[in-house]
Design an enzyme around this catalytic site. Sequence first.
Site, PDB file in Angstrom:
ATOM      1  N   ASP A  57       9.735  -4.817   5.375  1.00  0.00           N
ATOM      2  CA  ASP A  57      10.322  -5.140   4.066  1.00  0.00           C
ATOM      3  C   ASP A  57      11.843  -4.922   4.076  1.00  0.00           C
ATOM      4  OD1 ASP A  57      11.199  -4.718   1.250  1.00  0.00           O
ATOM      5  OD2 ASP A  57       9.072  -4.930   0.814  1.00  0.00           O
TER       6      ASP A  57
ATOM      7  N   ARG B  54      13.851  -4.223   1.848  1.00  0.00           N
ATOM      8  CA  ARG B  54      14.376  -3.163   0.975  1.00  0.00           C
ATOM      9  C   ARG B  54      14.221  -1.774   1.579  1.00  0.00           C
ATOM     10  NH1 ARG B  54      10.396  -4.644  -3.730  1.00  0.00           N
ATOM     11  NH2 ARG B  54       9.118  -4.661  -1.848  1.00  0.00           N
TER      12      ARG B  54
ATOM     13  N   CYS C 164       4.619  -2.634  -1.744  1.00  0.00           N
ATOM     14  CA  CYS C 164       4.510  -3.297  -0.433  1.00  0.00           C
ATOM     15  C   CYS C 164       3.744  -4.613  -0.577  1.00  0.00           C
ATOM     16  CB  CYS C 164       3.805  -2.373   0.565  1.00  0.00           C
ATOM     17  SG  CYS C 164       3.686  -3.093   2.223  1.00  0.00           S
TER      18      CYS C 164
ATOM     19  N   CYS D  29       7.606  -0.379   7.384  1.00  0.00           N
ATOM     20  CA  CYS D  29       7.370  -1.768   6.989  1.00  0.00           C
ATOM     21  C   CYS D  29       8.629  -2.602   7.270  1.00  0.00           C
ATOM     22  CB  CYS D  29       7.011  -1.845   5.515  1.00  0.00           C
ATOM     23  SG  CYS D  29       6.551  -3.522   4.995  1.00  0.00           S
TER      24      CYS D  29
ATOM     25  N   HIS E 178       5.492   2.189   1.825  1.00  0.00           N
ATOM     26  CA  HIS E 178       6.318   2.155   0.615  1.00  0.00           C
ATOM     27  C   HIS E 178       5.546   1.526  -0.540  1.00  0.00           C
ATOM     28  CE1 HIS E 178       7.440  -2.232   0.637  1.00  0.00           C
ATOM     29  NE2 HIS E 178       6.989  -2.095   1.858  1.00  0.00           N
TER      30      HIS E 178
HETATM   31 CO    CO Z   1       5.818  -3.437   2.883  1.00  0.00          CO
END
Ligand code: CO
Length: 208
Positions: free
Chosen positions: A43, A45, A100, A41, A97
């Site tokens: 993302d 993090r 998400c 992803c 994750h």
């Molecule tokens: Co995500």
Amino acid sequence: MEISKIFENNRAWVDEKLKTNKKYFEDLSKGQNPEILYIGCADSRVTAEDLMGVSPGEAFIHRNIANMVPNTDLSAMSVINYAVTHLKVNHVVVCGHYYCGGVKAAMQSADLGILNPWLRNIRDVYRIHRHELDAITDEGKKYNRLVELNVQEQCVNVIKTSDVQRAYRERKLQVHGWVFDVHSGLLIDLEINFNNILQNIMEIYRLD
Ligand code: CO
């Protein structure tokens, strides 16, 4: 974070690398021979190299919203083709994750414009596994399970490609489905592999 700070960080990083190996970047410039293709992803993090502890040159990385492998997505398909057939990686990882945002958005009914067709791929995962998901009453658990099932379905999309099927026949390339738990920092292996889930499906999607 100030953008100028990034350039300071970069110079400090270069110095650090050269301290241990004067030829570090010279060696990197010679080429890459990664063992793993990681699809994760976007993302902020979920930083691929950090969570796996891998160095530059060790993993070929593709990231997008909710670690998707849509069958007609030219970017994902090109990455798989290049990593598997040209770089000859031996492992393809789809890593989702918990927490998400993409998966969460797909569980809600808001009209998100250009994101709609992308998130629809996750809604399709929900539809395929509707009975299992609808039976989960706890919203948090349902959300986590959709994250896991989305990883599973993207692994299925990976094995639909002729590149991966050929590499499996030729050198037993392995496909892995993982979830990163943002709350604990731990990687979880969903044990989606050719020996259980993927072998069955291979019969349908086989390309000789
Ligand atoms: Co995500």
